[in-house]
Design an enzyme around this catalytic site. Structure first.
Site, PDB file in Angstrom:
ATOM      1  CG  ASP A  53      -1.624   1.505   1.533  1.00 53.96           C
ATOM      2  OD1 ASP A  53      -1.732   2.069   0.264  1.00 53.96           O
ATOM      3  OD2 ASP A  53      -2.241   1.525   2.248  1.00 53.96           O
ATOM      4  CD  GLU A 131      36.248   9.696   0.386  1.00 50.89           C
ATOM      5  OE1 GLU A 131      37.425   9.465  -0.523  1.00 50.89           O
ATOM      6  OE2 GLU A 131      36.374  10.733   1.669  1.00 50.89           O
ATOM      7  CD  GLU A 133      33.665  12.496   7.271  1.00 51.74           C
ATOM      8  OE1 GLU A 133      34.938  12.165   7.444  1.00 51.74           O
ATOM      9  OE2 GLU A 133      32.991  12.888   7.758  1.00 51.74           O
ATOM     10  CD  GLU A 188      37.265  11.053   8.892  1.00 47.84           C
ATOM     11  OE1 GLU A 188      37.804  12.219   9.218  1.00 47.84           O
ATOM     12  OE2 GLU A 188      37.605  10.836   8.296  1.00 47.84           O
ATOM     13  CD  GLU A 195      36.253   8.489   4.795  1.00 51.09           C
ATOM     14  OE1 GLU A 195      36.078   9.718   5.960  1.00 51.09           O
ATOM     15  OE2 GLU A 195      37.178   8.458   4.038  1.00 51.09           O
ATOM     16  CG  HIS A 244      33.992  13.895   1.822  1.00 52.85           C
ATOM     17  ND1 HIS A 244      35.934  14.097   2.177  1.00 52.85           N
ATOM     18  CD2 HIS A 244      33.470  14.352   2.228  1.00 52.85           C
ATOM     19  CE1 HIS A 244      35.365  14.553   2.794  1.00 52.85           C
ATOM     20  NE2 HIS A 244      34.374  15.522   3.888  1.00 52.85           N
ATOM     21  NE  ARG A 315      42.880  16.785   2.650  1.00 50.73           N
ATOM     22  CZ  ARG A 315      41.884  15.555   2.342  1.00 50.73           C
ATOM     23  NH1 ARG A 315      40.841  14.517   2.798  1.00 50.73           N
ATOM     24  NH2 ARG A 315      42.623  14.756   1.579  1.00 50.73           N
ATOM     25  CD  GLU A 332      37.222  14.514  -2.519  1.00 52.67           C
ATOM     26  OE1 GLU A 332      38.357  14.491  -2.228  1.00 52.67           O
ATOM     27  OE2 GLU A 332      36.957  14.128  -0.751  1.00 52.67           O
ATOM     28  NE  ARG A 334      36.705  18.483   0.767  1.00 54.88           N
ATOM     29  CZ  ARG A 334      37.278  17.796   1.500  1.00 54.88           C
ATOM     30  NH1 ARG A 334      37.033  16.516   0.787  1.00 54.88           N
ATOM     31  NH2 ARG A 334      37.106  17.690   2.629  1.00 54.88           N
TER      32      ARG A 334
END
Lengths: 443, 198
Positions: A53, A131, A133, A188, A195, A244, A315, A332, A334
């Site tokens: 349903d 990746e 975490e 981490e 991670e 990421h 970063r 990547e 992030r």
């Protein structure tokens, strides 16, 4: 669906004495739903005749269109390696179909297939490496989650034993038994934060894998007396959890992001893809960072991106180009966090990137300095925008973007918008402890 | 897990490590007293299911005794995890029909007499020991069966590759094994790997 495959599956189920099948699908909010079916129903399952349903699933359908069918993807069959009190359990990930035989437009998995096909028609296959975490917290006496971190709890006198590490090792082995190739698994930055990265693959497979991954991590944590949480920012003042997402496009079996003669050995395709990502980042933030809490992670100072820029190593940028080239060339992104619906997030990011390629959107110059430390004027002068500051702002941005709305399809977008506005409004009327402590005695 | 030398009926009880899981503190105290007097070591106590899982996973006791009324998870599930993951044996203290437990998990009904629980514990530990040594034996047998298979296979490879007969192939392997100071088993594996693609 070939009969040979079905027979193979039935044999596997019998040989392993599987008692229950869990039929899994993901709702629009990114929550995995399960329908447990006893093994006596296996033929019906494999023929896609199991009904449910749809109106009972949040944001799925109205009561008038409630009958839906689960059509399993046989390649997703896997037996859960852990034991349960009811014997062995296997799962199949399903697509949702309407009684008239058409795919249901509100099924995020079917929608991702649609978007992937559009890219495929231009020759591109999207590869993704996530990746994710997460935090491991202690469960309390009722079995409920706390935000108490085990490593700091000073809970055990037996110093060398880290419950979190043990649990994570168990997660790694379980994932491997389920066919995952673990590339990295580590503690981490924050206490209690972990991670686990698994090998990249084609986008649909990886979206399935992300959902499976979250289920495994939670189940194994529970078996260790711990609670695994993918909440983006569970504790103020320490790093939050992101996801990421490394992305590349393959064409004719070659990584089309790599060009040995291009600037930074990147191809035009890679630069345009990145241009599209940067251009539409504000619009897809609501999809990649879909909770109120997501925006508490996206603040300066905790390795989470705030600013819409790209770089090789920096970063603090939204997009980073890892140093590896050749077949591993990738961008990547992030900002996504693990509360996102991976099917929707990949569809949105791919559409943004493809728009960059189609319209040859040049990304701005790379920013190799720490943006967190720049003055506002400097950032404005460099034309570095920032991600939305909260969920509401993100929803407004999404509303204005025909491209990202198109990547979701109108059914999913409408249900998503309704659900998220409700979530925002509910949050907005709360009186938080911060307000009480700041204003109660002051005024 | 230490090597325990129990025989049913032995009076000399080797010190086995036990974890108690019970939400009621006076129950825990009573049970701990009883076990300690009988010569067991109560390594830890847990007041709820997640705590019991954490302590059991950290200490690998010889036995976990858990009350069926333990909060924070279903008894069947918690006992299943502890036994299923081979962390320890479990004895459930059941009361009436509260908390269904699968048949492969030991349980006694409350109230129990001291004699009952002590003899049940002893039986569990004895069987656990026998099971452990049988398991060990099975794994040794499996290993040697596999080695023999590998040696046979490697012999076959050499016979085919070098065109020699069985006795000579075996002799060659023996010599190589001695010259290189590696076991026949490892040598056999190396030969199989080396010629796998041919």
């Amino acid at each position: 669906m070939s009969d040979k495959k079905k027979l193979e599956l039935i044999k596997k189920i019998k040989d392993n004495d599987v008692r229950f099948l869990r039929l899994q699908f993901t709702d629009i909010a990114g929550v995995m739903k399960n329908l447990a079916v006893p093994i006596s129903q296996v033929e019906k399952v494999l023929d896609g005749e199991i009904m449910f349903d749809g109106s009972s699933i949040n944001g799925f359908a109205d009561i008038s269109e409630s009958d839906m069918y689960l059509v399993p993807d046989l390649d997703t069959f896997v037996i859960f390696p852990w034991r349960s009190a009811n014997g062995k359990v296997a799962r199949l990930i399903c697509d949702i179909y309407l009684p008239d035989g058409h795919p249901f437009p509100g099924c995020p998995r079917t929608n991702l297939k649609r978007v992937l096909k559009e890219a495929n028609d231009l020759g591109y296959t999207m590869h993704v490496g996530p990746e994710a975490e997460f935090f491991l917290f202690l469960s309390d006496e009722k079995g409920h989650a706390t935000t108490q971190v085990q490593d700091e709890a000073g809970y055990f006198d037996l110093a060398p034993i880290d419950l979190g590490e043990n649990a994570r090792r168990d997660m790694d082995t379980t994932l491997e038994e389920m066919g995952f190739e673990i590339e990295a698994s580590h503690h981490e930055v924050a206490p209690g934060q972990h991670e686990i990265d698994f090998k990249y693959g084609d986008a649909l497979h990886v979206a399935d894998a992300i959902m499976t991954f979250k289920l495994v991590v939670r189940s194994i944590a529970q078996r260790h007396g711990l609670h695994a949480s993918f909440m983006p920012k569970p504790i103020f003042g320490i790093n939050g959890s992101g996801m990421h997402t490394h992305q590349s496009l393959f064409k004719d079996g070659q990584n089309s992001f790599y060009d040995p003669n291009g600037p930074d050995q990147l191809s035009d395709t890679a630069r345009y893809y990145m241009g599209g990502i940067l251009k539409h980042a504000r619009a897809f933030a609501a999809i990649t960072n879909p909770t109120v809490n997501s925006y508490k992670r996206l603040v300066p100072g905790y390795e989470a991106p705030v600013n819409i820029a790209w770089s090789g190593a920096n970063r603090s940028c939204l997009v980073r180009i890892p140093a590896k080239r050749g077949a591993s060339t990738r961008v990547e992104v992030r900002n996504p966090d693990p509360t996102c619906n991976p099917y929707l997030a990949l569809a949105a990011m791919l559409s943004a990137g493809m728009d960059g390629i189609k319209n040859k959107i040049e990304p701005p110059a790379a920013v190799d300095r720490n943006i967190y430390k720049m003055e506002d004027e400097e950032r404005i002068a460099l034309g570095i925008g920032s991600l939305p500051g909260n969920l509401l702002e993100a929803l407004v941005e999404l509303e204005a973007s025909e491209l990202i709305k198109g990547a979701l399809g109108s059914h999913i977008y409408e249900k998503f918008r309704q659900g998220k506005l409700e979530e925002w409004n509910e949050y907005n009327i709360q009186v938080t402890p911060w307000e009480v402590s700041s204003y109660l005695t002051k005024f | 897990m230490g090597i325990l030398l129990f025989k049913a009926g032995d009076e000399d009880v080797t010190r086995a490590n036990i974890i108690i899981g019970d939400g009621n503190s006076s129950n825990r105290r009573r049970l701990k007293d009883l076990l300690t007097r009988a010569g067991y070591v109560v390594e830890a106590e847990a007041t709820n299911a997640p705590e019991l899982l954490r302590k059991t996973r950290s200490m690998y006791p010889d036995l976990v005794i858990m009350d069926a009324g333990l909060e924070g998870g279903s008894v069947a599930e918690i006992a299943g995890i502890i036994q299923g993951d081979d962390i320890s044996n479990v004895l459930v203290l059941a009361q009436g029909n509260k908390g269904w437990v699968p048949e492969d998990i030991a349980q006694i009904q409350k109230p129990y007499t001291e004699e009952t629980i002590l003899s049940v514990i002893e039986v569990i530990l004895v069987y656990q020991n026998r099971l452990a040594s049988s398991r060990q034996e099975v794994s040794v047998l499996k290993e040697s069966l596999q080695s023999r298979k590998n040696i046979e296979q490697a012999k076959g490879v050499l016979m085919k590759q070098l065109g020699i007969d069985e006795a000579e192939a075996y002799r060659t392997m023996q010599k190589e094994s001695m010259n290189r100071s590696i076991s026949m088993k490892d040598l056999a594996r190396a030969i199989i790997t080396a010629y796998k693609d041919n």
